[in-house]
Every structure is written in structure tokens, then in C-alpha cells.
Design a protein around this motif. Structure first.
Motif, PDB file in Angstrom:
ATOM      1  N   ARG A  68       0.837  -1.207   0.000  1.00  0.00           N
ATOM      2  CA  ARG A  68       0.000   0.000   0.000  1.00  0.00           C
ATOM      3  C   ARG A  68       0.868   1.252   0.000  1.00  0.00           C
ATOM      4  N   MET A  69       1.937   1.242   0.789  1.00  0.00           N
ATOM      5  CA  MET A  69       2.778   2.432   0.861  1.00  0.00           C
ATOM      6  C   MET A  69       3.558   2.642  -0.431  1.00  0.00           C
ATOM      7  N   ALA A  70       3.904   1.555  -1.105  1.00  0.00           N
ATOM      8  CA  ALA A  70       4.569   1.699  -2.396  1.00  0.00           C
ATOM      9  C   ALA A  70       3.658   2.418  -3.385  1.00  0.00           C
ATOM     10  N   ASP A  71       2.355   2.116  -3.323  1.00  0.00           N
ATOM     11  CA  ASP A  71       1.401   2.791  -4.200  1.00  0.00           C
ATOM     12  C   ASP A  71       1.209   4.246  -3.794  1.00  0.00           C
ATOM     13  N   VAL A  72       1.120   4.477  -2.490  1.00  0.00           N
ATOM     14  CA  VAL A  72       0.954   5.853  -2.012  1.00  0.00           C
ATOM     15  C   VAL A  72       2.133   6.718  -2.454  1.00  0.00           C
ATOM     16  N   ILE A  73       3.347   6.186  -2.285  1.00  0.00           N
ATOM     17  CA  ILE A  73       4.531   6.981  -2.613  1.00  0.00           C
ATOM     18  C   ILE A  73       4.751   7.061  -4.123  1.00  0.00           C
ATOM     19  N   GLY A  74       4.653   5.921  -4.802  1.00  0.00           N
ATOM     20  CA  GLY A  74       4.971   5.915  -6.228  1.00  0.00           C
ATOM     21  C   GLY A  74       3.908   6.537  -7.106  1.00  0.00           C
ATOM     22  N   ARG A  75       2.638   6.239  -6.826  1.00  0.00           N
ATOM     23  CA  ARG A  75       1.562   6.736  -7.696  1.00  0.00           C
ATOM     24  C   ARG A  75       0.891   7.984  -7.146  1.00  0.00           C
ATOM     25  N   GLU A  76       0.385   7.896  -5.868  1.00  0.00           N
ATOM     26  CA  GLU A  76      -0.392   9.023  -5.355  1.00  0.00           C
ATOM     27  C   GLU A  76       0.465  10.273  -5.164  1.00  0.00           C
ATOM     28  N   TRP A  77       1.663  10.079  -4.611  1.00  0.00           N
ATOM     29  CA  TRP A  77       2.566  11.219  -4.442  1.00  0.00           C
ATOM     30  C   TRP A  77       3.400  11.441  -5.713  1.00  0.00           C
ATOM     31  N   GLY A  78       3.970  10.339  -6.248  1.00  0.00           N
ATOM     32  CA  GLY A  78       4.892  10.476  -7.368  1.00  0.00           C
ATOM     33  C   GLY A  78       4.243  10.907  -8.666  1.00  0.00           C
ATOM     34  N   GLU A  79       3.010  10.438  -8.934  1.00  0.00           N
ATOM     35  CA  GLU A  79       2.359  10.748 -10.200  1.00  0.00           C
ATOM     36  C   GLU A  79       1.234  11.775 -10.054  1.00  0.00           C
ATOM     37  N   LEU A  80       0.333  11.523  -9.130  1.00  0.00           N
ATOM     38  CA  LEU A  80      -0.800  12.443  -8.975  1.00  0.00           C
ATOM     39  C   LEU A  80      -0.411  13.721  -8.241  1.00  0.00           C
ATOM     40  N   ARG A  81       0.568  13.591  -7.377  1.00  0.00           N
ATOM     41  CA  ARG A  81       1.061  14.734  -6.593  1.00  0.00           C
ATOM     42  C   ARG A  81      -0.103  15.446  -5.884  1.00  0.00           C
ATOM     43  N   ILE A  82      -0.236  16.741  -6.052  1.00  0.00           N
ATOM     44  CA  ILE A  82      -1.210  17.500  -5.249  1.00  0.00           C
ATOM     45  C   ILE A  82      -2.649  17.095  -5.554  1.00  0.00           C
ATOM     46  N   ARG A  83      -2.875  16.468  -6.702  1.00  0.00           N
ATOM     47  CA  ARG A  83      -4.228  16.011  -7.025  1.00  0.00           C
ATOM     48  C   ARG A  83      -4.722  14.960  -6.043  1.00  0.00           C
ATOM     49  N   SER A  84      -3.785  14.286  -5.349  1.00  0.00           N
ATOM     50  CA  SER A  84      -4.190  13.219  -4.438  1.00  0.00           C
ATOM     51  C   SER A  84      -4.969  13.721  -3.238  1.00  0.00           C
ATOM     52  N   TRP A  85      -4.854  15.006  -2.925  1.00  0.00           N
ATOM     53  CA  TRP A  85      -5.669  15.507  -1.807  1.00  0.00           C
ATOM     54  C   TRP A  85      -7.149  15.277  -2.074  1.00  0.00           C
ATOM     55  N   ASP A  86      -7.547  15.397  -3.338  1.00  0.00           N
ATOM     56  CA  ASP A  86      -8.935  15.127  -3.711  1.00  0.00           C
ATOM     57  C   ASP A  86      -9.106  13.737  -4.310  1.00  0.00           C
ATOM     58  N   GLU A  87      -8.323  13.411  -5.317  1.00  0.00           N
ATOM     59  CA  GLU A  87      -8.546  12.193  -6.078  1.00  0.00           C
ATOM     60  C   GLU A  87      -8.211  10.925  -5.291  1.00  0.00           C
ATOM     61  N   SER A  88      -7.271  11.004  -4.377  1.00  0.00           N
ATOM     62  CA  SER A  88      -6.910   9.840  -3.559  1.00  0.00           C
ATOM     63  C   SER A  88      -7.481   9.900  -2.153  1.00  0.00           C
ATOM     64  N   GLY A  89      -8.262  10.924  -1.869  1.00  0.00           N
ATOM     65  CA  GLY A  89      -8.925  11.015  -0.571  1.00  0.00           C
ATOM     66  C   GLY A  89      -8.031  11.405   0.581  1.00  0.00           C
ATOM     67  N   TRP A  90      -6.915  12.069   0.303  1.00  0.00           N
ATOM     68  CA  TRP A  90      -6.026  12.464   1.403  1.00  0.00           C
ATOM     69  C   TRP A  90      -6.731  13.407   2.385  1.00  0.00           C
ATOM     70  N   TRP A  91      -7.500  14.341   1.839  1.00  0.00           N
ATOM     71  CA  TRP A  91      -8.085  15.364   2.706  1.00  0.00           C
ATOM     72  C   TRP A  91      -9.059  14.772   3.722  1.00  0.00           C
ATOM     73  N   THR A  92      -9.787  13.766   3.340  1.00  0.00           N
ATOM     74  CA  THR A  92     -10.809  13.192   4.224  1.00  0.00           C
ATOM     75  C   THR A  92     -10.275  12.046   5.089  1.00  0.00           C
ATOM     76  N   ALA A  93      -8.988  11.755   4.975  1.00  0.00           N
ATOM     77  CA  ALA A  93      -8.430  10.610   5.700  1.00  0.00           C
ATOM     78  C   ALA A  93      -8.604  10.688   7.214  1.00  0.00           C
ATOM     79  N   PRO A  94      -8.403  11.843   7.872  1.00  0.00           N
ATOM     80  CA  PRO A  94      -8.510  11.869   9.338  1.00  0.00           C
ATOM     81  C   PRO A  94      -9.858  11.391   9.867  1.00  0.00           C
ATOM     82  N   GLU A  95     -10.945  11.802   9.201  1.00  0.00           N
ATOM     83  CA  GLU A  95     -12.271  11.363   9.652  1.00  0.00           C
ATOM     84  C   GLU A  95     -12.584   9.950   9.165  1.00  0.00           C
ATOM     85  N   ARG A  96     -12.165   9.631   7.958  1.00  0.00           N
ATOM     86  CA  ARG A  96     -12.439   8.295   7.408  1.00  0.00           C
ATOM     87  C   ARG A  96     -11.769   7.202   8.246  1.00  0.00           C
ATOM     88  N   ILE A  97     -10.518   7.431   8.617  1.00  0.00           N
ATOM     89  CA  ILE A  97      -9.803   6.452   9.425  1.00  0.00           C
ATOM     90  C   ILE A  97     -10.348   6.450  10.851  1.00  0.00           C
TER      91      ILE A  97
END
Length: 437
Positions: A68-97
Motif C-alpha cells: 500500500r505504501m509503495a502505491d501511495v509513494i509511487g503513484r499518489e505522491w509520485g504521479e498524482l502529486r497535489i491532485r491526491s488531496w482530492d482524487e486519492s482522498g487524502w483530505w478526508t483521511a482523518p475522519e475516514r480512518i
């Protein structure tokens, strides 16, 4: 497992110490492991051939987290970059978790937010509790006793984890309160119309003693004060029942029995009835009602989100989210039953293998007063634990003389408990120590 445990609880077939007793204990361990409904969960973790009994400090690594972390680092951070706050659900993570942790501590969704350290969350919760009391939002609905008095005291567990005590001292200075340290069992007698807030650890980190959360919370509520519970050594090991018992605020870490990884973010529980009035002493931009408005004035968000502060620590947070997958389909009641069986069995093996007087258990025998660890007082404990670890049994130490063994039911078995006690006896024979008192 239940049939075997019933026999043991009745005292049937308890072995004597010595060779015959050791052989019987090993057979019992294998039989108990064979009947263990949670045994298959061990395969979800990365473990070696040793015995890991330090999950009450750092849980083992769930196998799926590295992928999972390989995907987070390689794709969500490495490819999507700032788009991951919305597209990967980074912003809602505190409440979701937070909502994934909620069932493990007996909370309905929408009351837990993940982020910051336990220490920071204790500070938010305790100062927030005093402010709730000042605003008359305690169960009594009035700041004081109605006779002109004010709620000028914070009651704190005298045996608390040191950081909680340090923060309680600071919170008392900050809010102009007097700190009242008491034994957890004495809290009901100590609270009254002058009590604003009460901070207690659910399980004592040294001894493994489980404190009476329902009874203490009821006493705090009857006094009109606000309860704050530290769940670091109970969440993921036993039922907590935050909603059922009327707890006001709670905090906890996620790197122990929840296996979130070193430094994994902690969490803050704010009961739904208090969320509209919760006034955090750390009003960061992430808890603003319009965080991207960047306005100079602060307006708190609705719900659990007002417990947020700054930018979430996304890498460790998403590692935690992946780690929580091991809880899918697991009953916390089954975890508790196995925890008690494991600690019972370990204590029985210690009594059988270790000569009398070399160790003394500090952990209560009564199930209702025991968490998921066993603490043994032992002379020359640092040398003993060092040698235990060298021989493949990993526990930890609380100076000067306490050996701690944490039992995480998802990956610790009865054969592990038997082996740990047997190796402990061997170490004590090789590391001469004075009898305990």
C-alpha cells in the motif's frame, strides 16, 4: 479453545512444576492454539521465528502495508502529486480512518478524528474539557455547584503515563486550575462541584491494571465534570464502550495494539453531544469551517473535524489505514477472550517454570482488572530482558525492575506464551538475581 479454557478455569488438570508439568503445558499450548479462532490472523503479519511480546509498545507490521505504501509513494505522491488531496482522498483521511477505529472502541461514526500525537491530543482534550465545564456543558449543566463556587480543579490519575501528567500540569497552569492527583480507584470520592475535568488512563502502562471506566465515568458525570480517557493500552485489546458508558472525550495511540507503525498518528474522540461546544486550544487551519478561505478570523468546522489542527501526516496516516485491514471481520470480544486466556496461561507457565521468589506479578489476577499485558517485578531486570531478547523473546522494560510482556491476540499464540515463560526461567537460572520482595 472454550472447552480447554473451561477445564483450566475449574482447575482441572493443572500440571505440577518440573519435567512432567512442562510437557503437559506444551501439550496444552498446542491444544489451545489448535482451537484458537483467531490463529489465522497471525498470517496477516510479518513475524520471525521468535516470540514478540512487545505489541503494547509497537505492534507488528501487517503484511499488506508495504504494498500500500509503495502505491501511495509511487503513484499518489509520485504521479498524482497535489491532485491526491482530492482524487486519492487524502483530505478526508482523518475522519475516514477515525470511523474505522470507532467500532474498536465502541463509538458511533463521526466522533473520532485521526491526527497529531497522543500528547497533542491529550492537551487538546484536557483544555477542551475545562472549557466545556466553564461553559456549563458538563452533565450538571452549570459551571459550579450553584453556590458561587467555580470548577477550579483538574483531577488526574496519579499513576498516569508521565507525558499525560506533564500535560495535565501545563493545562492546569494554562487554565488557572489546581491539579489534584489521585489513585484511579479514588476518583469517585475525589470529584465534586469543584471538579472541571478528570484525566485517567484506561490501563496502567506499568502494571497492566485495567481501571473501571464505566464506574469512574459515571462518578465524573454525577459530579457534573468532564471525563477524558487515555486508551493507549486498551484500544485493540479489549472492549472500551465509549458511547455506551457516556465518556466525554478520549485519546489514544495507534502504534500499539492497532499496529499502525512507529509514530503513527493518534486519535481524538469527542462525543457527539459535545462537538458543537468543543473549543480546541489548537485551532489550526485544518479545523476551520472554510480551510481554504484563508480568512484571519477562526470559525470552527462542524463535527469531529474541529479536532484537527494542521496538515495531516499523510504517509503514516495511510499506513495506519492499511494496517487496520487486519481488523476486518474480527470481534473485539473474541480478542478480549483470547487476551485473558493468554495472560492466564502465561502466568500459569511462569508459576510452573520459575522458582518461587525470583519474580512477582504486578498484574491483577482478576480478569476485570487486567489489560493485555503481564508485568513481572524482577531483580536485575535490565540484564534479564537483554538476555531474553538475545534468546528470541522480545518484551520490554520499565526501570528499575519491571519486565513487561504484551499479548497481542491477533498474532500471539499459546505456544508463544509457554516458550516465553520457559525461556524466562532459563535466563533467570543463568543471570543470578536476588529474590524479589
Amino acid at each position: 479453545m472454550s472447552e480447554q479454557l473451561e477445564k483450566r478455569a475449574a482447575g482441572a488438570g493443572r500440571p505440577a512444576s518440573g519435567t512432567a508439568g512442562a510437557e503437559q503445558l506444551r501439550k496444552d499450548a498446542l491444544a489451545l492454539d489448535a482451537e484458537d479462532a483467531l490463529a489465522s490472523a497471525r498470517e496477516l503479519f510479518t513475524l520471525d521465528e521468535g516470540v514478540y511480546l512487545d505489541g503494547n509498545s509497537l505492534g507488528a507490521l501487517p503484511r499488506q502495508v508495504p504494498l500500500r505504501m509503495a502505491d501511495v509513494i509511487g503513484r499518489e505522491w509520485g504521479e498524482l502529486r497535489i491532485r491526491s488531496w482530492d482524487e486519492s482522498g487524502w483530505w478526508t483521511a482523518p475522519e475516514r480512518i477515525g470511523d474505522r477505529i470507532a467500532p474498536l472502541v465502541g463509538a458511533a461514526p463521526g466522533q473520532i478524528v485521526v491526527g497529531d500525537s497522543t500528547s497533542v491530543n491529550v492537551f487538546k482534550a484536557l483544555v477542551g474539557a475545562v472549557r466545556l465545564a466553564d461553559a456549563g456543558q458538563g452533565p450538571g449543566g452549570a459551571p459550579g455547584a450553584g453556590d458561587g463556587s467555580v470548577r477550579d480543579e483538574i483531577v488526574v490519575d496519579v499513576s498516569t503515563f508521565p507525558t499525560d501528567g506533564y500535560i495535565a500540569q501545563s493545562a492546569a497552569r494554562l487554565t488557572g486550575r489546581r491539579l489534584v492527583p489521585v489513585e484511579p480507584g479514588d476518583v469517585p470520592a475525589a470529584v465534586g462541584p469543584r471538579t472541571a475535568a478528570v484525566l485517567v488512563n484506561h490501563v496502567d502502562f506499568r502494571t497492566g491494571r485495567l481501571h473501571d471506566l464505566p464506574g469512574i465515568t459515571a462518578a465524573v458525570r454525577a459530579a457534573g465534570a468532564i471525563s477524558v480517557w487515555d486508551l493507549c493500552h486498551s484500544a485493540g485489546a479489549l472492549p472500551v464502550g465509549l458511547d455506551a458508558h457516556g465518556v466525554d472525550l478520549a485519546v489514544g495511540c495507534t502504534y500499539k495494539y492497532l499496529n499502525g507503525g512507529p509514530g503513527a498518528p493518534a486519535y481524538l474522540y469527542v462525543a457527539a453531544r459535545h462537538q458543537a461546544g468543543f473549543d480546541s486550544p489548537l485551532p489550526g487551519w485544518n479545523s476551520h469551517a472554510d480551510p481554504f478561505g484563508m480568512t484571519p478570523g477562526y470559525a470552527p468546522a462542524d463535527g469531529a473535524a474541529r479536532g484537527r489542527v494542521g496538515t495531516p501526516d499523510i504517509l503514516s496516516m495511510l499506513a495506519l489505514e492499511s494496517a487496520l485491514d487486519v481488523w476486518d471481520g474480527v470481534s473485539i470480544d473474541a480478542v478480549r477472550a483470547k487476551s485473558l486466556a493468554l495472560t492466564d496461561f502465561f502466568l500459569e507457565c511462569v508459576r510452573a517454570y520459575v522458582p518461587e521468589g525470583l519474580v512477582t506479578s504486578l498484574t491483577p489476577e482478576e480478569h476485570g482488572q487486567r489489560g493485555s499485558q503481564v508485568a513481572l517485578r524482577c531483580a536485575d531486570a535490565p540484564a534479564v530482558m537483554k538476555e531474553l531478547i538475545a534468546r528470541g523473546v522480545v518484551g520490554d522494560l520499565r526501570r528499575p525492575d519491571v519486565l513487561r510482556f504484551g499479548f497481542t491476540p491477533l498474532y500471539v499464540g499459546f505456544a508463544d506464551a509457554e516458550r516465553a515463560a520457559r525461556v524466562l526461567a532459563e535466563v533467570l537460572a543463568d543471570v543470578p538475581a536476588a529474590p524479589t520482595r
